[in-house]
Design an enzyme around this catalytic site. Sequence first.
Site, PDB file in Angstrom:
ATOM      1  N   ASP A 144     -37.608 -54.906 -76.059  1.00  0.00           N
ATOM      2  CA  ASP A 144     -37.205 -56.300 -76.227  1.00  0.00           C
ATOM      3  C   ASP A 144     -37.977 -57.150 -75.222  1.00  0.00           C
ATOM      4  O   ASP A 144     -37.761 -57.049 -74.014  1.00  0.00           O
ATOM      5  CB  ASP A 144     -35.695 -56.408 -75.997  1.00  0.00           C
ATOM      6  N   ASP A 165     -42.755 -66.023 -78.481  1.00  0.00           N
ATOM      7  CA  ASP A 165     -42.761 -66.462 -79.885  1.00  0.00           C
ATOM      8  C   ASP A 165     -41.938 -65.518 -80.759  1.00  0.00           C
ATOM      9  O   ASP A 165     -42.479 -64.790 -81.587  1.00  0.00           O
ATOM     10  CB  ASP A 165     -44.194 -66.608 -80.414  1.00  0.00           C
TER      11      ASP A 165
END
Length: 373
Positions: A144, A165
Amino acid sequence: MLSYRHAFHAGNYADVLKHAVLLELLSYFNRKDKPWHYIDTHAGGGCYALDSEQAGKTAEYVDGIARLWDRDDLPEPLAAYRAAVAQFNPHGRLLFYPGSPALAMTAARTQDRLRLFELHPADFESLERTFASEAERVQCRKADGFAALKGLLPPPSRRAVVLIDPPYELKEDYRRVVDCLKDALRRFPTGTYAVWYPLLARPEARALPARLAEIGADSWLDVRLAVRQPPRDGFGMFGSGMFIVNPPWVLPERLEAMMPWLVETLDALRGFAAERDWEQFHTPKNLAMALSGEAGEVIEHFQWLTAEQSADLAPEVRDAVALELADVLLYLVRLADVLDVDLVAAAERKLVINAERYPVDRARGRSDKYDRL
């Protein structure tokens, strides 16, 4: 949820903006010999085949990088961007589109380092394959990126461009972007951070730029590219933006030279006309006549119908009317564009004028013209 795959969107107008800005940032960092780090929180698959089933299903690159590919009038930042994409298409045909990490690699020098994060299993495998020969300079992690970023700041080089993003599939992505940037600035306040975000009607998307600005960074720049009008039904992306914290001092000037050209080229309606060399026919007179003709085609569907029949159209007739109305709208918008008329502002002004001409107490229930009230 890991359903988002960037292969469906590779090379679209959002990529054009994101990657042109990204290369501008790295180009500025290359003015000094000191090494830099590039950190990508959502790296994707690395590189994408535009003839793949995924890319071909949406073909979004047609209204993105493809519109720049054969142009000979590109502003300098976009020329540099196209040249970077061309490195992955050595025979001249646009067959592959490099993702953010691959484009960053075109700017990287021997001393620079890339740190890439991706959670989607298939995309991570593709990312590792893309950079298999660059293990010394590039590290890929199946993690992550929001959480992993904390462990990389500040980087050893004390110089970094961080691209944040996420796909924004989940509402919590908007909150996590803000929290991630807050934490990053606390750990490494002098880093350069580029947040990509979509232009959507949903409230959390509309609020994101303001929330980013409220973080309190000393210097930031918000650049947006809208390629169409916001959809009335509230669904679908109509543009994208890049929110850059600690931008290079030269970036605003560089973008001022680039953005008007990009808007002109990637605007869906303008681009449609330009690709077909129809601009030569789109004079105000011709567009006004075409608009009138299309309005006549709408009228044809209602001619000889009673008021009741006109309000109860068969589904196939309603669909035909919808397409004719779309033609009217397109010609109207195009005519306003050619005449440099702000339609929204003009409509708002006209409403004020009409309210004065038709006061409620005199006009209610009457169809008379204002000078006969």
